[in-house]
Design a protein around this motif. Structure first.
Motif, mmCIF file in Angstrom:
data_model
loop_
_atom_site.group_PDB
_atom_site.id
_atom_site.type_symbol
_atom_site.label_atom_id
_atom_site.label_comp_id
_atom_site.label_asym_id
_atom_site.label_seq_id
_atom_site.Cartn_x
_atom_site.Cartn_y
_atom_site.Cartn_z
ATOM 1 N N UNK A 58 7.127 -21.080 -30.393
ATOM 2 C CA UNK A 58 7.648 -22.423 -30.077
ATOM 3 C C UNK A 58 8.098 -23.075 -31.365
ATOM 4 N N UNK A 59 9.337 -23.513 -31.366
ATOM 5 C CA UNK A 59 9.824 -24.174 -32.574
ATOM 6 C C UNK A 59 9.169 -25.545 -32.675
ATOM 7 N N UNK A 60 8.568 -25.798 -33.840
ATOM 8 C CA UNK A 60 7.944 -27.115 -33.961
ATOM 9 C C UNK A 60 9.048 -28.132 -34.218
ATOM 10 N N UNK A 61 8.994 -29.207 -33.444
ATOM 11 C CA UNK A 61 9.994 -30.261 -33.583
ATOM 12 C C UNK A 61 9.780 -31.019 -34.880
ATOM 13 N N UNK A 62 10.850 -31.502 -35.414
ATOM 14 C CA UNK A 62 10.735 -32.389 -36.567
ATOM 15 C C UNK A 62 10.037 -33.661 -36.073
ATOM 16 N N UNK A 63 9.097 -34.170 -36.872
ATOM 17 C CA UNK A 63 8.437 -35.407 -36.451
ATOM 18 C C UNK A 63 9.326 -36.593 -36.799
ATOM 19 N N UNK A 64 9.568 -37.426 -35.799
ATOM 20 C CA UNK A 64 10.420 -38.596 -36.034
ATOM 21 C C UNK A 64 9.682 -39.870 -35.620
ATOM 22 N N UNK A 65 10.030 -40.944 -36.302
ATOM 23 C CA UNK A 65 9.365 -42.229 -36.097
ATOM 24 C C UNK A 65 10.452 -43.289 -35.973
ATOM 25 N N UNK A 66 10.433 -43.965 -34.836
ATOM 26 C CA UNK A 66 11.522 -44.893 -34.531
ATOM 27 C C UNK A 66 10.969 -46.286 -34.244
ATOM 28 N N UNK A 67 11.738 -47.281 -34.653
ATOM 29 C CA UNK A 67 11.420 -48.648 -34.268
ATOM 30 C C UNK A 67 12.548 -49.142 -33.368
ATOM 31 N N UNK A 68 12.153 -49.619 -32.193
ATOM 32 C CA UNK A 68 13.132 -50.160 -31.247
ATOM 33 C C UNK A 68 12.886 -51.652 -31.095
ATOM 34 N N UNK A 69 13.955 -52.432 -31.010
ATOM 35 C CA UNK A 69 13.797 -53.827 -30.599
ATOM 36 C C UNK A 69 14.037 -53.851 -29.094
ATOM 37 N N UNK A 70 12.933 -53.768 -28.364
ATOM 38 C CA UNK A 70 13.024 -53.685 -26.904
ATOM 39 C C UNK A 70 13.497 -55.021 -26.320
ATOM 40 N N UNK A 106 7.339 -55.525 -19.259
ATOM 41 C CA UNK A 106 8.737 -55.530 -18.811
ATOM 42 C C UNK A 106 9.482 -56.761 -19.357
ATOM 43 N N UNK A 107 8.794 -57.908 -19.328
ATOM 44 C CA UNK A 107 9.458 -59.156 -19.741
ATOM 45 C C UNK A 107 9.160 -59.554 -21.190
ATOM 46 N N UNK A 108 8.600 -58.644 -21.975
ATOM 47 C CA UNK A 108 8.370 -58.901 -23.406
ATOM 48 C C UNK A 108 9.426 -58.147 -24.206
ATOM 49 N N UNK A 109 9.870 -58.757 -25.306
ATOM 50 C CA UNK A 109 10.842 -58.078 -26.166
ATOM 51 C C UNK A 109 10.172 -57.738 -27.498
ATOM 52 N N UNK A 110 10.930 -57.045 -28.343
ATOM 53 C CA UNK A 110 10.492 -56.865 -29.727
ATOM 54 C C UNK A 110 10.071 -55.469 -30.117
ATOM 55 N N UNK A 111 9.260 -55.450 -31.152
ATOM 56 C CA UNK A 111 8.952 -54.210 -31.881
ATOM 57 C C UNK A 111 8.173 -53.179 -31.064
ATOM 58 N N UNK A 112 8.796 -52.033 -30.887
ATOM 59 C CA UNK A 112 8.123 -50.928 -30.216
ATOM 60 C C UNK A 112 8.366 -49.671 -31.042
ATOM 61 N N UNK A 113 7.270 -48.993 -31.401
ATOM 62 C CA UNK A 113 7.411 -47.758 -32.164
ATOM 63 C C UNK A 113 7.397 -46.591 -31.188
ATOM 64 N N UNK A 114 8.267 -45.625 -31.419
ATOM 65 C CA UNK A 114 8.286 -44.401 -30.611
ATOM 66 C C UNK A 114 8.217 -43.213 -31.561
ATOM 67 N N UNK A 115 7.471 -42.194 -31.163
ATOM 68 C CA UNK A 115 7.355 -41.015 -32.022
ATOM 69 C C UNK A 115 6.980 -39.788 -31.194
ATOM 70 N N UNK A 116 7.192 -38.603 -31.791
ATOM 71 C CA UNK A 116 6.690 -37.368 -31.189
ATOM 72 C C UNK A 116 5.472 -36.868 -31.962
#
Ligand code: URA
Length: 237
Positions: A58-70, A106-116
């Motif tokens: 299994x190819x290991x995925x590159x680890x990525x770290x994202x910030x979204x303004x939801x 659902x009705x909140x906005x702002x900083x959300x971190x997403x990562x693998x």
């Protein structure tokens, strides 16, 4: 993408590139069921099936770290049972399988971190980790000193008491007040419930910080990759 087999094996954590070459020469690597002993062989890192001693690699995925303004109007799950838009719709350009770290209403906005990076997700969402989360909330009315003191002591909601929290008035708009609220937990609708408890319900809610990570001027609906410094900070929390 096509890569040399030894590079593919090294990136999958099987062995160093040198060692991987030895494995290939020794006939221990198969690609799509065929033993490959040519060192120059290229494989497609998505389509081709590579086996080492008969076991799939299994190819290991590159680890990525994202910030979204939801923005408001998006759920923080990968799939929604009511088919509402999800935050995944906003990060279409990211090919790695990232997931949200924690959630925003659902009705909140702002900083959300997403990562693998599963390890980091586990760490950041574990109740024992008291990472400060900062929100800018528009509240009905104007909280008084008693309300501010109640936040500092912790507020009783749904039969339990929150950890001490902070409430600061940023701006008085008459009917509303803009406040900065800092909590260390992440219970379901916690800020909204705390504000209801002091009789100053939330009109709008936006997360602007997680520990030292700040949303800054990232546009609503946009995302960016965290800097190396931000990732290092999160990892050592
Ligand atoms: N507290 C809430 O009430 N809602 C959120 O989305 C985050 C914290």
């Amino acid at each position: 993408m096509e890569v040399r087999l030894q590079k593919f094996l090294a990136e999958a954590g099987i062995a160093s590139r040198r060692k991987a070459e030895e494995l290939i020469l020794a006939g221990r690597i198969k690609v799509n069921g065929v033993t490959v002993t040519e060192l120059g062989t290229k494989v497609d890192d998505v389509k081709d099936e590579v086996f080492y001693d008969g076991k799939p690699v299994k190819k290991s995925e590159k680890l990525v770290y994202i910030m979204l303004n939801k923005p408001e109007g998006f759920v923080t799950t990968v799939k929604d049972q009511f088919n509402r838009p999800t935050v995944m719709d906003l990060i279409k350009g990211v090919k790695e399988r990232v997931v949200p770290v924690g959630r925003l209403d659902y009705d909140t906005s702002g900083l959300l971190i997403l990562t693998n990076d599963g390890e980091l997700t586990f760490k950041l969402t574990h109740p024992s980790k008291k990472v400060e989360k900062t929100y800018i909330a528009k509240l009905f009315g104007r909280p008084d000193d008693n309300n501010i003191a109640a936040f500092r002591r912790g507020i009783e909601i749904d039969g339990w008491k929150t950890q001490p929290a902070r409430l600061e008035i940023v701006e008085d708009l008459g009917k509303y007040c803009v406040c900065k609220i800092t909590i260390t937990e992440g219970k379901n609708r916690q800020v909204r419930k705390m504000c209801e408890a002091i009789k100053h319900p939330v009109a709008t809610l936006k997360r602007v910080g997680t520990g030292e990570i700040e949303l800054g001027d990232l546009k609503k609906g946009s995302y960016r990759y965290l800097t190396d410094k931000e990732v290092a900070y999160l990892k050592k929390l």
